[in-house]
Design a protein around this motif. Structure first.
Motif, PDB file in Angstrom:
ATOM      1  N   GLY A 108      10.822  22.087  -7.828  1.00 42.20           N
ATOM      2  CA  GLY A 108       9.401  22.128  -8.158  1.00 42.20           C
ATOM      3  C   GLY A 108       9.015  20.867  -8.898  1.00 42.20           C
ATOM      4  N   GLY A 109       7.869  20.294  -8.555  1.00 42.76           N
ATOM      5  CA  GLY A 109       7.464  19.080  -9.245  1.00 42.76           C
ATOM      6  C   GLY A 109       6.170  18.504  -8.726  1.00 42.76           C
ATOM      7  N   ARG A 110       5.946  17.248  -9.071  1.00 45.45           N
ATOM      8  CA  ARG A 110       4.697  16.556  -8.749  1.00 45.45           C
ATOM      9  C   ARG A 110       4.976  15.447  -7.733  1.00 45.45           C
ATOM     10  NH1 ARG A 110       4.540  14.556 -13.012  1.00 45.45           N
ATOM     11  NH2 ARG A 110       4.872  12.346 -12.623  1.00 45.45           N
ATOM     12  N   ALA A 111       4.185  15.394  -6.676  1.00 52.32           N
ATOM     13  CA  ALA A 111       4.344  14.372  -5.643  1.00 52.32           C
ATOM     14  C   ALA A 111       3.500  13.151  -5.981  1.00 52.32           C
ATOM     15  CB  ALA A 111       3.934  14.921  -4.282  1.00 52.32           C
ATOM     16  N   GLU A 112       4.151  11.994  -6.051  1.00 50.07           N
ATOM     17  CA  GLU A 112       3.469  10.738  -6.348  1.00 50.07           C
ATOM     18  C   GLU A 112       3.547   9.812  -5.141  1.00 50.07           C
ATOM     19  OE1 GLU A 112       5.487   9.161  -9.729  1.00 50.07           O
ATOM     20  OE2 GLU A 112       4.512  10.540 -11.153  1.00 50.07           O
ATOM     21  N   PRO A 113       2.451   9.128  -4.791  1.00 53.37           N
ATOM     22  CA  PRO A 113       2.488   8.190  -3.660  1.00 53.37           C
ATOM     23  C   PRO A 113       3.474   7.055  -3.933  1.00 53.37           C
ATOM     24  CG  PRO A 113       0.223   8.666  -4.320  1.00 53.37           C
ATOM     25  CD  PRO A 113       1.105   9.227  -5.395  1.00 53.37           C
ATOM     26  N   LEU A 114       4.203   6.664  -2.908  1.00 53.89           N
ATOM     27  CA  LEU A 114       5.114   5.534  -3.036  1.00 53.89           C
ATOM     28  C   LEU A 114       4.349   4.220  -2.950  1.00 53.89           C
ATOM     29  CD1 LEU A 114       8.014   6.688  -0.678  1.00 53.89           C
ATOM     30  CD2 LEU A 114       8.041   6.624  -3.181  1.00 53.89           C
ATOM     31  N   PRO A 115       4.800   3.191  -3.646  1.00 57.17           N
ATOM     32  CA  PRO A 115       4.161   1.878  -3.518  1.00 57.17           C
ATOM     33  C   PRO A 115       4.320   1.343  -2.099  1.00 57.17           C
ATOM     34  CG  PRO A 115       6.180   1.724  -4.800  1.00 57.17           C
ATOM     35  CD  PRO A 115       5.921   3.175  -4.609  1.00 57.17           C
ATOM     36  N   LYS A 116       3.346   0.546  -1.666  1.00 59.60           N
ATOM     37  CA  LYS A 116       3.332   0.039  -0.293  1.00 59.60           C
ATOM     38  C   LYS A 116       4.593  -0.772   0.025  1.00 59.60           C
ATOM     39  CE  LYS A 116       0.280   0.493   3.053  1.00 59.60           C
ATOM     40  NZ  LYS A 116      -0.252   1.816   3.436  1.00 59.60           N
ATOM     41  N   THR A 117       5.110  -1.489  -0.960  1.00 63.61           N
ATOM     42  CA  THR A 117       6.306  -2.297  -0.715  1.00 63.61           C
ATOM     43  C   THR A 117       7.493  -1.414  -0.336  1.00 63.61           C
ATOM     44  OG1 THR A 117       6.729  -2.251  -3.112  1.00 63.61           O
ATOM     45  CG2 THR A 117       5.610  -4.197  -2.206  1.00 63.61           C
ATOM     46  N   GLU A 118       7.619  -0.270  -0.986  1.00 61.63           N
ATOM     47  CA  GLU A 118       8.712   0.657  -0.684  1.00 61.63           C
ATOM     48  C   GLU A 118       8.533   1.275   0.693  1.00 61.63           C
ATOM     49  OE1 GLU A 118      10.993   4.395  -2.909  1.00 61.63           O
ATOM     50  OE2 GLU A 118       9.640   3.075  -4.029  1.00 61.63           O
ATOM     51  N   VAL A 119       7.279   1.608   1.034  1.00 65.19           N
ATOM     52  CA  VAL A 119       6.980   2.181   2.344  1.00 65.19           C
ATOM     53  C   VAL A 119       7.299   1.167   3.444  1.00 65.19           C
ATOM     54  CG1 VAL A 119       5.150   3.062   3.835  1.00 65.19           C
ATOM     55  CG2 VAL A 119       5.224   3.731   1.422  1.00 65.19           C
ATOM     56  N   LEU A 120       6.876  -0.078   3.247  1.00 68.34           N
ATOM     57  CA  LEU A 120       7.117  -1.111   4.245  1.00 68.34           C
ATOM     58  C   LEU A 120       8.610  -1.352   4.433  1.00 68.34           C
ATOM     59  CD1 LEU A 120       6.150  -3.340   6.150  1.00 68.34           C
ATOM     60  CD2 LEU A 120       5.999  -4.864   4.168  1.00 68.34           C
ATOM     61  N   SER A 121       9.351  -1.387   3.340  1.00 69.02           N
ATOM     62  CA  SER A 121      10.789  -1.616   3.422  1.00 69.02           C
ATOM     63  C   SER A 121      11.460  -0.552   4.280  1.00 69.02           C
ATOM     64  CB  SER A 121      11.395  -1.612   2.017  1.00 69.02           C
ATOM     65  OG  SER A 121      12.794  -1.740   2.077  1.00 69.02           O
ATOM     66  N   TYR A 122      11.049   0.716   4.100  1.00 66.70           N
ATOM     67  CA  TYR A 122      11.635   1.783   4.917  1.00 66.70           C
ATOM     68  C   TYR A 122      11.149   1.709   6.365  1.00 66.70           C
ATOM     69  CZ  TYR A 122      12.456   6.277   7.054  1.00 66.70           C
ATOM     70  OH  TYR A 122      12.823   7.251   7.942  1.00 66.70           O
ATOM     71  N   PHE A 123       9.851   1.473   6.554  1.00 61.31           N
ATOM     72  CA  PHE A 123       9.290   1.458   7.907  1.00 61.31           C
ATOM     73  C   PHE A 123       9.995   0.425   8.787  1.00 61.31           C
ATOM     74  CE2 PHE A 123       6.191   0.233  11.171  1.00 61.31           C
ATOM     75  CZ  PHE A 123       5.831   1.484  11.661  1.00 61.31           C
ATOM     76  N   LEU A 124      10.307  -0.728   8.227  1.00 60.63           N
ATOM     77  CA  LEU A 124      10.952  -1.790   9.003  1.00 60.63           C
ATOM     78  C   LEU A 124      12.384  -1.433   9.397  1.00 60.63           C
ATOM     79  CD1 LEU A 124       9.661  -4.950   7.086  1.00 60.63           C
ATOM     80  CD2 LEU A 124       8.847  -4.020   9.267  1.00 60.63           C
ATOM     81  N   LYS A 125      12.974  -0.445   8.724  1.00 61.16           N
ATOM     82  CA  LYS A 125      14.331  -0.013   9.058  1.00 61.16           C
ATOM     83  C   LYS A 125      14.354   1.070  10.135  1.00 61.16           C
ATOM     84  CE  LYS A 125      15.843  -0.901   4.307  1.00 61.16           C
ATOM     85  NZ  LYS A 125      16.259  -0.266   3.021  1.00 61.16           N
ATOM     86  N   ARG A 126      13.185   1.605  10.469  1.00 63.16           N
ATOM     87  CA  ARG A 126      13.130   2.674  11.460  1.00 63.16           C
ATOM     88  C   ARG A 126      13.359   2.112  12.861  1.00 63.16           C
ATOM     89  NH1 ARG A 126       8.189   6.463  11.440  1.00 63.16           N
ATOM     90  NH2 ARG A 126       9.670   8.173  11.497  1.00 63.16           N
TER      91      ARG A 126
END
Length: 211
Positions: A108-126
């Motif tokens: 249980g907890g609070r969902a916080e948006p990830l920074p765009k840099t972290e999202v981009l880093s993961y997206f490029l690995k897909r």
């Protein structure tokens, strides 16, 4: 359909206070490693529960893409139902259903948006086709046929055939920062072992719960 007689004994193991790690993150890492080493399909799959503006909960399965002492990470279309409900109410629950191991973990907890840099880093690995799938699907929006989705995927595949697939501006991720984590180990005679970690004043406390 009558299902009253569908039952079995839970005999995989026991969970004791002495065997628990002081940190719920260390305990989760141990159980996750054991799940990864088992024959469970999709051991990183988790159910994400959100609550809509009407007070009704909704659940769906997603894949955990990382965790540490800061929280549990997953990615999604920001126009999806889950993302819209998180924007209105950031309190969520995660559930890991490791049934083959007679185990479950509830966060249980609070969902916080990830920074765009972290999202981009993961997206490029897909894989490229997963990147295209993110573009092709307006997640949770009505669609009249599978053919429309396939055609949009092919259009985007042709469009980006000569370069890298860019990060969609409607795609992102969340980190669930927990304040409570429960570890459940099935026991025989339905005498399950349950231990509940709760964060209070920056410190994690733990107590056993009745099954």
């Amino acid at each position: 359909m009558a299902l009253e007689s569908e039952r079995r004994e839970y005999q995989f193991g026991r969970l004791t206070r002495e065997s628990l790690a002081d940190s719920p993150f260390q305990q989760f890492e141990l159980w996750m490693q054991q799940a990864l080493e088992s024959d469970i399909k999709d051991p990183t799959a988790m159910c994400v529960a959100t609550v809509g503006a009407d007070g009704r909960p909704w659940q769906r399965m997603v894949l955990l893409k990382g965790f540490d002492e800061h929280g549990f990470v997953f990615y999604t279309n920001l126009g999806s139902r889950k993302a819209r409900e998180i924007a209105a109410n950031s309190q969520v629950s995660l559930h890991f259903p490791w049934v083959r191991l007679d185990r479950q973990v509830i966060v249980g907890g609070r969902a916080e948006p990830l920074p765009k840099t972290e999202v981009l880093s993961y997206f490029l690995k897909r894989p490229a086709e997963s990147q295209l799938g993110a573009w092709a699907s307006r997640q949770s929006a009505p669609i009249s046929s599978r053919q429309i989705l396939e055609a949009e995927f092919q259009r985007l595949k042709d469009k980006f055939s000569k370069g890298k697939v860019p990060l969609p501006d409607f795609w992102g991720g969340f980190r669930v920062v927990p304040d409570s984590i429960e570890f459940w180990q099935g026991g025989n005679r339905r005498l399950h072992d349950r231990f509940y970690y709760q964060l209070e004043d920056g410190e994690w406390g733990v107590e056993r719960l009745a099954p």
